[in-house]
Design a protein around this motif. Structure first.
Motif, mmCIF file in Angstrom:
data_model
loop_
_atom_site.group_PDB
_atom_site.id
_atom_site.type_symbol
_atom_site.label_atom_id
_atom_site.label_comp_id
_atom_site.label_asym_id
_atom_site.label_seq_id
_atom_site.Cartn_x
_atom_site.Cartn_y
_atom_site.Cartn_z
ATOM 1 N N LYS A 175 0.833 -1.208 0.000
ATOM 2 C CA LYS A 175 0.000 0.000 0.000
ATOM 3 C C LYS A 175 0.870 1.260 0.000
ATOM 4 O O LYS A 175 0.436 2.336 -0.379
ATOM 5 N N TYR A 176 2.097 1.114 0.517
ATOM 6 C CA TYR A 176 2.955 2.293 0.680
ATOM 7 C C TYR A 176 4.197 2.272 -0.210
ATOM 8 O O TYR A 176 4.793 3.308 -0.468
ATOM 9 N N LEU A 177 4.603 1.069 -0.617
ATOM 10 C CA LEU A 177 5.880 0.949 -1.316
ATOM 11 C C LEU A 177 5.711 0.246 -2.662
ATOM 12 O O LEU A 177 4.787 -0.567 -2.832
ATOM 13 N N SER A 178 6.642 0.541 -3.596
ATOM 14 C CA SER A 178 6.641 -0.174 -4.878
ATOM 15 C C SER A 178 7.140 -1.601 -4.638
ATOM 16 O O SER A 178 7.726 -1.885 -3.579
ATOM 17 N N ALA A 179 6.920 -2.475 -5.638
ATOM 18 C CA ALA A 179 7.336 -3.875 -5.496
ATOM 19 C C ALA A 179 8.833 -3.963 -5.183
ATOM 20 O O ALA A 179 9.270 -4.774 -4.354
ATOM 21 N N GLU A 180 9.595 -3.081 -5.847
ATOM 22 C CA GLU A 180 11.051 -3.076 -5.632
ATOM 23 C C GLU A 180 11.402 -2.660 -4.192
ATOM 24 O O GLU A 180 12.258 -3.255 -3.537
ATOM 25 N N GLU A 181 10.676 -1.639 -3.728
ATOM 26 C CA GLU A 181 10.931 -1.155 -2.356
ATOM 27 C C GLU A 181 10.542 -2.203 -1.317
ATOM 28 O O GLU A 181 11.196 -2.341 -0.288
ATOM 29 N N VAL A 182 9.440 -2.954 -1.606
ATOM 30 C CA VAL A 182 9.019 -4.015 -0.672
ATOM 31 C C VAL A 182 10.134 -5.045 -0.561
ATOM 32 O O VAL A 182 10.505 -5.472 0.533
ATOM 33 N N LYS A 183 10.703 -5.404 -1.713
ATOM 34 C CA LYS A 183 11.777 -6.407 -1.743
ATOM 35 C C LYS A 183 12.987 -5.896 -0.953
ATOM 36 O O LYS A 183 13.554 -6.612 -0.110
ATOM 37 N N ALA A 184 13.337 -4.640 -1.206
ATOM 38 C CA ALA A 184 14.493 -4.053 -0.517
ATOM 39 C C ALA A 184 14.232 -4.004 0.993
ATOM 40 O O ALA A 184 15.113 -4.296 1.804
ATOM 41 N N PHE A 185 12.996 -3.671 1.347
ATOM 42 C CA PHE A 185 12.649 -3.576 2.775
ATOM 43 C C PHE A 185 12.773 -4.941 3.451
ATOM 44 O O PHE A 185 13.303 -5.066 4.554
ATOM 45 N N ASN A 186 12.271 -5.962 2.757
ATOM 46 C CA ASN A 186 12.269 -7.303 3.353
ATOM 47 C C ASN A 186 13.645 -7.945 3.429
ATOM 48 O O ASN A 186 13.853 -8.882 4.195
ATOM 49 N N THR A 187 14.584 -7.435 2.652
ATOM 50 C CA THR A 187 15.910 -8.069 2.652
ATOM 51 C C THR A 187 16.999 -7.137 3.203
ATOM 52 O O THR A 187 18.152 -7.523 3.301
ATOM 53 N N GLY A 188 16.593 -5.904 3.545
ATOM 54 C CA GLY A 188 17.610 -4.882 3.871
ATOM 55 C C GLY A 188 18.099 -4.861 5.306
ATOM 56 O O GLY A 188 18.891 -3.999 5.667
ATOM 57 N N GLY A 189 17.602 -5.764 6.145
ATOM 58 C CA GLY A 189 18.076 -5.778 7.540
ATOM 59 C C GLY A 189 17.340 -4.784 8.425
ATOM 60 O O GLY A 189 17.585 -4.700 9.624
ATOM 61 N N THR A 190 16.426 -4.011 7.817
ATOM 62 C CA THR A 190 15.626 -3.090 8.628
ATOM 63 C C THR A 190 14.591 -3.901 9.366
ATOM 64 O O THR A 190 13.961 -4.778 8.781
ATOM 65 N N GLY A 191 14.421 -3.629 10.611
ATOM 66 C CA GLY A 191 13.471 -4.459 11.328
ATOM 67 C C GLY A 191 12.664 -3.702 12.356
ATOM 68 O O GLY A 191 13.090 -2.683 12.898
ATOM 69 N N ILE A 192 11.479 -4.228 12.584
ATOM 70 C CA ILE A 192 10.632 -3.727 13.667
ATOM 71 C C ILE A 192 10.604 -4.848 14.698
ATOM 72 O O ILE A 192 10.302 -5.995 14.362
ATOM 73 N N PHE A 193 10.939 -4.502 15.922
ATOM 74 C CA PHE A 193 11.027 -5.539 16.955
ATOM 75 C C PHE A 193 10.133 -5.223 18.140
ATOM 76 O O PHE A 193 9.995 -4.062 18.539
#
Ligand code: SAM
Length: 220
Positions: free
Chosen positions: A166-184
């Motif tokens: 809803k907020y990110l492009s497909a590419e950004e979703v992929k980068a987000f999921n693999t980029g080490g950024t996390g919500i804990f």
């Protein structure tokens, strides 16, 4: 027998769990700045017949509580919502008894969230966009002078792709999921330095002193 304070007590659920631990001899204080939640929590306490669970309306960055009152402070998913976390941490220190401790569950970040997520109100309500970096969160507690700081629980929170999309492009979703950024989701424990025992001993020696005093001597 302990005094427990719950920060951002909502409908009071965690206060009632705490009341189970303190028993009738203890005292539980829930603090929340939303009047409707205070009202709801008070009704719930009444229904449960608890007369040692009290709800106070107020901001946790200026708690309506005296110094050195709490044995334990708990909180679930609230500190991340408060803009001035340093002030809340200072308040926690002030109201805890020496030797008292907190155990706080919260949401923190590791790495930067994409701006689109950070700014979204829906994400904020879900306790994400107000969250700060885990390292900063722990540093604030350390800098205030808490001891025995430890993470009791830690769990990554996955944001489902259909929400991210809803907020990110497909590419950004992929980068987000693999980029080490996390919500804990983390639960942090720490103590206010000092000893509750010392205080008890101090008052025992006061009693001793008083009993050494001969009323006829004019000392009392
Ligand atoms: C996500 S809810 C959590 C409620 C409860 N702790 C629970 O786990 O069910 C956040 C609660 O914190 C309260 N809150 C948020 N910021 C606050 C502040 N600065 N001072 C006092 N209460 C606050 C809100 O009114 C709300 O009831």
């Amino acid at each position: 027998g302990d005094t427990v304070i719950d920060l951002g007590s909502g409908a009071g659920n965690d206060c009632f769990v705490a009341r189970h631990e303190t028993g009738a001899e203890g005292k539980v204080i829930g603090i929340d700045f939303t009047p409707v939640m205070i009202e709801k929590a008070r009704l719930n306490a009444e229904k449960m017949g608890y007369n040692n669970v009290e709800f106070r309306e107020g901001d946790i960055d200026a708690m309506p509580v005296n110094d050195d009152v709490a044995d334990v402070i708990v909180s679930n998913c609230v500190l991340n919502l408060v803009p001035n976390k340093k002030k809340v941490i200072a308040e926690i220190y002030r109201v805890l008894k020496p030797g008292g401790h907190f155990s706080i569950s919260d949401i923190v970040l590791v790495g930067d969230l994409p701006e689109a997520l950070k700014e979204d109100a829906e994400m904020y309500a879900g306790c994400v966009a107000g969250a700060i970096q885990k390292s900063e969160y722990l540093s604030l507690m350390e800098e205030k002078g808490f001891s025995n700081l430890k993470i009791q629980k830690e769990k990554p929170i996955a944001i489902p792709d259909d929400i991210l999309e809803k907020y990110l492009s497909a590419e950004e979703v992929k980068a987000f999921n693999t980029g080490g950024t996390g919500i804990f989701s983390i639960t942090v424990f720490a103590q206010k330095p000092g000893s509750k025992t010392k205080k008890v001993l101090a008052s025992l020696s006061d009693v001793q002193e008083a009993s050494d005093c001969d009323p006829k001597s004019g000392c009392c």
